[in-house]
Design a protein around this motif. Structure first.
Motif, PDB file in Angstrom:
ATOM      1  N   TYR A 288       5.575  -8.421   8.046  1.00  0.00           N
ATOM      2  CA  TYR A 288       4.375  -8.109   7.251  1.00  0.00           C
ATOM      3  C   TYR A 288       3.595  -9.375   6.886  1.00  0.00           C
ATOM      4  O   TYR A 288       2.371  -9.357   6.779  1.00  0.00           O
ATOM      5  N   ARG A 289       4.305 -10.496   6.673  1.00  0.00           N
ATOM      6  CA  ARG A 289       3.588 -11.734   6.364  1.00  0.00           C
ATOM      7  C   ARG A 289       2.730 -12.182   7.547  1.00  0.00           C
ATOM      8  O   ARG A 289       1.656 -12.751   7.366  1.00  0.00           O
TER       9      ARG A 289
ATOM     10  N   ALA B 178      -0.317  -9.919   7.692  1.00  0.00           N
ATOM     11  CA  ALA B 178      -1.290 -10.233   6.630  1.00  0.00           C
ATOM     12  C   ALA B 178      -2.258 -11.339   7.027  1.00  0.00           C
ATOM     13  O   ALA B 178      -3.269 -11.546   6.360  1.00  0.00           O
TER      14      ALA B 178
ATOM     15  N   LEU C 256      -7.905  -6.071   8.330  1.00  0.00           N
ATOM     16  CA  LEU C 256      -6.548  -5.981   7.785  1.00  0.00           C
ATOM     17  C   LEU C 256      -6.165  -4.549   7.396  1.00  0.00           C
ATOM     18  O   LEU C 256      -5.077  -4.095   7.774  1.00  0.00           O
ATOM     19  N   PRO C 257      -7.014  -3.804   6.654  1.00  0.00           N
ATOM     20  CA  PRO C 257      -6.569  -2.453   6.266  1.00  0.00           C
ATOM     21  C   PRO C 257      -6.180  -1.591   7.466  1.00  0.00           C
ATOM     22  O   PRO C 257      -5.132  -0.948   7.456  1.00  0.00           O
TER      23      PRO C 257
ATOM     24  N   LEU D 223      -2.964  -3.025   9.136  1.00  0.00           N
ATOM     25  CA  LEU D 223      -1.810  -2.821   8.254  1.00  0.00           C
ATOM     26  C   LEU D 223      -1.360  -1.359   8.279  1.00  0.00           C
ATOM     27  O   LEU D 223      -0.157  -1.067   8.353  1.00  0.00           O
ATOM     28  N   ASN D 224      -2.322  -0.434   8.230  1.00  0.00           N
ATOM     29  CA  ASN D 224      -1.960   0.991   8.272  1.00  0.00           C
ATOM     30  C   ASN D 224      -1.303   1.375   9.588  1.00  0.00           C
ATOM     31  O   ASN D 224      -0.314   2.107   9.607  1.00  0.00           O
TER      32      ASN D 224
ATOM     33  N   SER E  81       2.265  -0.072   9.586  1.00  0.00           N
ATOM     34  CA  SER E  81       3.202   0.652   8.713  1.00  0.00           C
ATOM     35  C   SER E  81       3.522   2.040   9.257  1.00  0.00           C
ATOM     36  O   SER E  81       4.669   2.486   9.203  1.00  0.00           O
TER      37      SER E  81
ATOM     38  N   ALA F 248       5.912   1.448  12.052  1.00  0.00           N
ATOM     39  CA  ALA F 248       7.227   1.032  11.553  1.00  0.00           C
ATOM     40  C   ALA F 248       8.000   2.238  11.008  1.00  0.00           C
ATOM     41  O   ALA F 248       9.205   2.396  11.261  1.00  0.00           O
TER      42      ALA F 248
END
Lengths: 325, 325
Positions: free
Chosen positions: A116-117, A120, A127-128, A131-132, A135, A138
């Motif tokens: 995750y780092r 980021a 990013l949103p 990131l979605n 996740s 994952a």
């Protein structure tokens, strides 16, 4: 001139060498670096870079999310090996064998966070979305592993359930790796989605090929022992299909071998492989692999870039389809 | 009129009830919901909401990141219980006892990812900062757990090393919970940082109080058996300080009890507690707790809001300092 894909592999290799190099305590991070150092094809981060290149953009900015995906992939191998009680990974002792179960648990946890780092670090404006996607993927991988473990206790797993399980456990991360590259390259949404579906189809074909090689691979080139899945009763496509297509007598005999706790591995491999042969499962499986492979090419053809640009991806997926290990 | 803090606790309770309620497969998510349902103080999500309120903003938008923190906290308890081989958590069987080790590993992994999914729901303009703070904190908690496990093998842990370990393992998540609230409330950077340091000091005092209660708590109000840390040789502040302050004879006797594998628990508790008494460790420990508590109030006093607004936080931290369980 150096081949582009070879260059990307070098970029990835050098970046992986630096992951968690300096952080303390080493008792937490050495197991993470160990599993990352065992190599493997580096397929997923390579796909992220190739996806950026597909849309003609600079691959450098994709290195961080590509690493995130490779770190997450290796975390899942680390925890899966512990849950499956596997002794070896790529010819080396697994983390819980070389260290212990607690190290495997906690170092794996740290790898998820490290992944995750790296995620980021993508530009804030995308990013949103990235990131979605990351996740969601994952979580799907966790679900896939849970289904895989649940299937061990069941004799009635259907073909559809199996395909859904490998979609979750294997294919979505390949789709995600590609789509993150597309998003970083500012691709049109329909192109990014087509590339994702290309990845899903390649991923399914890839896993089915894995199942097939474990039984029908050439012992000389395969790299590990043939028949490992048979010995451990792994619910592969071949076994699920065999349980479904077998006649009553075959199914009873197969059931006996599956429930046997003490057996000669060679005898079991020979028996099960013979059933697979009789049921023509090698061809049935190859046809299904071909189906997903062709579907992947269909997805690729929808993407609005020149055929020339698609060549590297086509070469790579072809080499995955016709690989012998 | 209903007390504000009670209202926030109700908001948190109702939101936690909905976490992972519908997702499949249940074999993956039931263990996660189970540990989340065991209750506890809900201190961390409460602090996030109270931090938003401190700066006079609407707490509703802080519920998602507050849940992220509570989910991550419960993930860390779940994996720590497995690593520590603990049978009970809050009067109930731990996840690996009620299900099995594999469930504990994989459901814990899923909880980390779920925590990140809740983090991802904060407004996009502050997502990068909150995501970085959350990941840094999550990694620090892993490091704290690793140091805690490493300390089990060592007899020479210093007081400073111990304080750093509990800072990582416990205090940073309390600081993070508060600072996320401050960031959501658009607080000035120096106010957000002061609130973070307030959390660190409260967190250190909180953990030292935990260590103290385990030995000097009132059996009637403490809720669990007194002396558990002594029986299991846990390297608490009291034990570390005892090993340092003891004379040669005391240290030898203490060492004998620590290395004994078969013993009467009551006799060991009595012996070790007697050493603590002789060395005046209750008072020494209370003084250190007081020091961190006063430091936390200093941090709070730096924050540029009215004393009236700080009252709820001061009441809460006071109740944590003078709690009997």
């Amino acid at each position: 001139m150096i081949n582009k894909v070879t260059l990307y592999e070098k970029i990835i290799r050098e970046a992986i060498d630096k992951v968690l190099l300096e952080e303390q305590p080493r008792s937490l991070f050495d197991p993470a670096r160990y599993i990352l150092s065992l190599g493997g094809k580096r397929l997923r981060p390579l796909l992220t870079l190739m996806a950026v290149d597909l849309f003609g953009k600079e691959v450098k900015k994709a290195v961080n999310p590509a690493l995130a995906i490779e770190i997450f992939h290796n975390f899942s191998l680390l925890h899966d090996d512990l849950m499956d009680n596997a002794d070896m990974r790529r010819g080396n002792p697994t983390v819980h064998m070389r260290w212990n179960a607690n190290s495997a648990i906690l170092s794996g946890d740290a790898m998820v966070i490290e992944a995750y780092r790296y995620i980021a670090r993508v530009p804030a404006d995308i990013l949103p979305e990235i990131l979605n996607l990351f996740s969601t993927t994952a979580m799907e991988i966790c679900k896939g592993q849970q289904y895989d473990m649940d299937f061990e206790q069941r004799m009635d797993v259907s073909e559809n359930e199996y395909i859904e399980m490998i979609r979750l456990k294997t294919a979505v991360l390949i789709g995600c790796a590609l789509k993150i590259g597309a998003l970083l390259a500012d691709a049109a949404p329909q192109d990014a989605d087509a590339l994702y579906r290309y990845g899903i189809n390649i991923g399914l074909a890839f896993q089915l090929k894995d199942d097939l090689l474990d039984v029908y691979g050439d012992p000389k080139t395969f790299g590990k022992k043939i028949g490992g899945d048979i010995v451990s009763n792994k619910k592969t496509y071949l076994l699920i299909k065999a349980l479904k297509n077998a006649n009553i007598g075959q199914r009873e005999e197969l059931g006996r071998w599956l429930s046997e706790t003490e057996f000669d591995p060679e005898a079991k491999i020979n028996f099960v492989k013979n059933i697979y042969d009789v049921l023509n499962l090698k061809t049935i499986s190859e046809n299904l692999i071909e189906k997903y492979y062709l579907a992947s090419l269909d997805c690729l053809s929808l993407i609005n870039v020149s055929d020339e640009r698609k060549k590297d991806l086509i070469n790579l997926s072809e080499s995955l389809m016709y690989r012998e290990k």
